[in-house]
Design a protein around this motif. Structure first.
Motif, short mmCIF file in Angstrom:
data_model
loop_
_atom_site.label_atom_id
_atom_site.label_comp_id
_atom_site.label_asym_id
_atom_site.label_seq_id
_atom_site.Cartn_x
_atom_site.Cartn_y
_atom_site.Cartn_z
N LEU A 13 -35.57 -8.56 -4.31
CA LEU A 13 -34.83 -9.51 -3.47
C LEU A 13 -34.89 -10.93 -4.04
O LEU A 13 -33.96 -11.69 -3.88
CB LEU A 13 -35.37 -9.50 -2.04
N ASN A 14 -36.03 -11.30 -4.62
CA ASN A 14 -36.15 -12.55 -5.40
C ASN A 14 -37.29 -12.37 -6.39
O ASN A 14 -37.75 -11.24 -6.58
CB ASN A 14 -36.29 -13.79 -4.50
N ASP A 15 -37.79 -13.44 -6.97
CA ASP A 15 -38.77 -13.26 -8.06
C ASP A 15 -40.03 -12.51 -7.63
O ASP A 15 -40.64 -11.83 -8.45
CB ASP A 15 -39.13 -14.63 -8.69
N ARG A 63 -37.60 1.48 5.66
CA ARG A 63 -37.56 0.42 4.66
C ARG A 63 -38.68 -0.56 4.96
O ARG A 63 -38.88 -0.93 6.12
CB ARG A 63 -36.21 -0.29 4.77
N VAL A 64 -39.44 -0.93 3.94
CA VAL A 64 -40.36 -2.06 4.07
C VAL A 64 -40.00 -3.08 3.00
O VAL A 64 -39.54 -2.70 1.91
CB VAL A 64 -41.85 -1.65 3.93
N CYS A 65 -40.16 -4.34 3.33
CA CYS A 65 -39.95 -5.39 2.33
C CYS A 65 -41.29 -6.08 2.13
O CYS A 65 -42.04 -6.29 3.10
CB CYS A 65 -38.91 -6.40 2.80
N PHE A 66 -41.60 -6.39 0.90
CA PHE A 66 -42.92 -6.99 0.65
C PHE A 66 -42.88 -8.01 -0.47
O PHE A 66 -42.04 -7.95 -1.36
CB PHE A 66 -43.96 -5.90 0.31
N GLU A 67 -43.81 -8.97 -0.32
CA GLU A 67 -43.99 -9.97 -1.37
C GLU A 67 -45.21 -9.56 -2.18
O GLU A 67 -46.21 -9.09 -1.60
CB GLU A 67 -44.24 -11.33 -0.71
N VAL A 68 -45.16 -9.74 -3.48
CA VAL A 68 -46.33 -9.45 -4.32
C VAL A 68 -47.36 -10.55 -4.10
O VAL A 68 -47.09 -11.72 -4.34
CB VAL A 68 -45.93 -9.35 -5.80
N ASP A 133 -38.02 -23.07 1.15
CA ASP A 133 -36.85 -23.69 0.54
C ASP A 133 -35.81 -22.61 0.28
O ASP A 133 -36.07 -21.42 0.51
CB ASP A 133 -37.21 -24.43 -0.76
N LYS A 134 -34.63 -22.99 -0.19
CA LYS A 134 -33.53 -22.04 -0.25
C LYS A 134 -33.77 -20.91 -1.25
O LYS A 134 -33.19 -19.83 -1.12
CB LYS A 134 -32.20 -22.75 -0.52
N SER A 135 -34.66 -21.12 -2.23
CA SER A 135 -34.93 -20.05 -3.20
C SER A 135 -35.66 -18.88 -2.55
O SER A 135 -35.72 -17.79 -3.10
CB SER A 135 -35.75 -20.59 -4.37
N ARG A 136 -36.27 -19.09 -1.37
CA ARG A 136 -37.03 -18.03 -0.70
C ARG A 136 -36.19 -17.24 0.31
O ARG A 136 -36.68 -16.28 0.90
CB ARG A 136 -38.25 -18.60 0.05
N VAL A 137 -34.97 -17.65 0.53
CA VAL A 137 -34.15 -17.01 1.58
C VAL A 137 -33.77 -15.58 1.16
O VAL A 137 -33.21 -15.37 0.08
CB VAL A 137 -32.86 -17.83 1.86
N VAL A 138 -34.11 -14.61 2.00
CA VAL A 138 -33.75 -13.21 1.76
C VAL A 138 -33.26 -12.59 3.06
O VAL A 138 -33.56 -13.08 4.15
CB VAL A 138 -34.94 -12.38 1.23
N LEU A 139 -32.51 -11.51 2.94
CA LEU A 139 -32.07 -10.65 4.06
C LEU A 139 -31.13 -11.32 5.07
O LEU A 139 -30.86 -10.71 6.12
CB LEU A 139 -33.26 -10.06 4.84
N ALA A 140 -30.63 -12.52 4.79
CA ALA A 140 -29.74 -13.17 5.76
C ALA A 140 -28.51 -12.27 6.06
O ALA A 140 -28.14 -12.11 7.24
CB ALA A 140 -29.32 -14.55 5.27
N PRO A 141 -27.87 -11.65 5.06
CA PRO A 141 -26.72 -10.79 5.38
C PRO A 141 -27.11 -9.58 6.24
O PRO A 141 -26.33 -9.14 7.09
CB PRO A 141 -26.22 -10.32 4.00
N ASP A 142 -28.31 -9.06 6.04
CA ASP A 142 -28.77 -7.91 6.86
C ASP A 142 -28.93 -8.33 8.31
O ASP A 142 -28.55 -7.60 9.24
CB ASP A 142 -30.11 -7.38 6.34
N PHE A 143 -29.50 -9.52 8.54
CA PHE A 143 -29.65 -10.02 9.92
C PHE A 143 -28.28 -10.30 10.54
O PHE A 143 -28.07 -10.04 11.73
CB PHE A 143 -30.52 -11.28 9.94
N ALA A 144 -27.35 -10.80 9.73
CA ALA A 144 -26.02 -11.12 10.27
C ALA A 144 -25.34 -9.87 10.82
O ALA A 144 -24.54 -9.95 11.76
CB ALA A 144 -25.17 -11.78 9.19
N LYS A 145 -25.67 -8.71 10.25
CA LYS A 145 -25.04 -7.45 10.72
C LYS A 145 -25.57 -7.01 12.08
O LYS A 145 -24.87 -6.32 12.82
CB LYS A 145 -25.33 -6.33 9.71
N VAL A 146 -26.81 -7.36 12.41
CA VAL A 146 -27.39 -6.85 13.67
C VAL A 146 -27.57 -7.93 14.74
O VAL A 146 -27.97 -7.61 15.86
CB VAL A 146 -28.74 -6.12 13.43
N CYS A 147 -27.28 -9.18 14.37
CA CYS A 147 -27.46 -10.27 15.34
C CYS A 147 -26.13 -10.89 15.72
O CYS A 147 -25.19 -10.93 14.92
CB CYS A 147 -28.35 -11.36 14.74
N LYS A 148 -26.07 -11.44 16.93
CA LYS A 148 -24.88 -12.15 17.37
C LYS A 148 -24.74 -13.45 16.57
O LYS A 148 -23.65 -13.83 16.16
CB LYS A 148 -25.02 -12.45 18.87
#
Ligand SMILES: Cc1cc2nc3c(=O)[nH]c(=O)nc-3n(C[C@H](O)[C@H](O)[C@H](O)COP(=O)(O)OP(=O)(O)OC[C@H]3O[C@@H](n4cnc5c(N)ncnc54)[C@H](O)[C@@H]3O)c2cc1C
Ligand code: FES
Length: 249
Positions: A13-15, A63-68, A133-148
């Motif tokens: 999802l990012n670095d 699904r799980v999402c994780f940071e190293v 900061d904006k480089s850390r933003v992840v999953l926004a499109p996934d949330f947009a699908k399930v949130c008003k």
């Protein structure tokens, strides 16, 4: 329950952050909002806890999402499709009281992950997703699908609302109607957001994080202090009523 799951896919999802989809029919059928998956990282005896980020009972996947962060998550970031990982799930007390309600989900950093699945259980879901900061933003499109509605915030103002989660929540509560607030993220964020939510007369639930050992309630490594005495984050939580949490302990 213990299940030998099979890796379906691992996506970056990012670095430092990954999305891992596992074939886990039994856990997918049982998973509720805010529960945990304790995932075996290759080469390590102790499982690592992750919030269930999504589950699809029909597909039989979670699904799980994780940071190293250390050696375990580094090993997990190297798995391949078809690998078998033992997982204990879905465990813990999650966001039980959100069905049919207007819920504001507030996530900070890796704390956003369990909120994605939880949002599916709300009557009407809104997400406030907060990052450094904006480089850390992840999953926004996934949330947009399930949130008003979704609102993004960054500490440095590089994207969305400029400021901390509690300030954004203060604004949202003043201008929108919610029944309760569900929070997951750094402790200071959960404390300040819950003060705002409780101060406005809303129910507030927080998903706590403590280092874990056994993950089954036996070793007491994950104990936290509440108004009702010591509780184990792994099985009494991770989600607690914010009114019960002793933030100073
Ligand atoms: C209830 C719960 C839910 C979680 N959900 C997620 C999730 O959805 N996604 C995600 O990326 N991570 C999540 N975590 C954190 C994740 O479990 C840890 O990052 C992981 O176990 C680190 O394993 P490691 O072997 O890579 O690092 P380790 O070598 O074990 O640790 C690396 C560094 O991180 C610190 N650390 C490890 N675990 C924690 C912790 N729980 N709290 C604070 N510091 C810690 C260690 O002290 C060390 O400095 C969750 C943790 C808990 C308790
Ligand atoms: S991790 Fe062992 S009791 Fe919670």
């Amino acid at each position: 329950m213990l299940e030998d799951t099979r890796v379906v896919s691992l996506d970056r999802l990012n670095d430092t952050t990954y999305s891992l989809t596992l074939r886990a029919p039994k856990i997918a059928a049982a998973a509720r909002a805010g529960q945990l998956a304790h995932v075996t990282c290759p080469g390590f005896l102790l499982r690592r806890p992750f919030g269930i980020c999504d589950a699809d009972a029909a597909e039989g996947t979670i699904r799980v999402c994780f940071e190293v962060r250390g050696d375990g998550t580094e090993a997990l970031a190297k798995v391949n499709a078809g690998d078998v990982l033992s997982v204990n799930g879905a465990v813990g007390h999650g966001f039980e009281d959100i069905k049919g309600r207007r819920v504001l989900f507030v996530g900070g950093g890796i704390g956003i992950f369990p909120l994605l699945y939880a949002a599916r259980f709300a009557g009407v879901a809104t997400a406030a997703l907060c990052f450094r900061d904006k480089s850390r933003v992840v999953l926004a499109p996934d949330f947009a699908k399930v949130c008003k509605e979704i609102f993004l915030a960054t500490d440095d103002g590089s994207l969305g609302f400029h400021g901390y989660a509690a300030d954004l929540v203060n604004e949202l509560i003043a201008t929108h109607e919610y029944d309760c607030v569900c929070v997951c993220g750094p402790k200071i964020m959960m404390k300040t957001v819950s003060e705002v939510a409780l101060g406005a007369g809303l129910d507030c639930y927080v998903s706590l994080e403590e280092r874990m050992g056994c993950g089954v309630g036996a070793c007491l490594a994950c104990v936290c202090q509440t108004m009702l005495g010591q509780k184990r984050v792994c099985i009494d939580g991770p989600v607690f009523d914010a009114k019960e949490v002793r933030w100073d302990a």
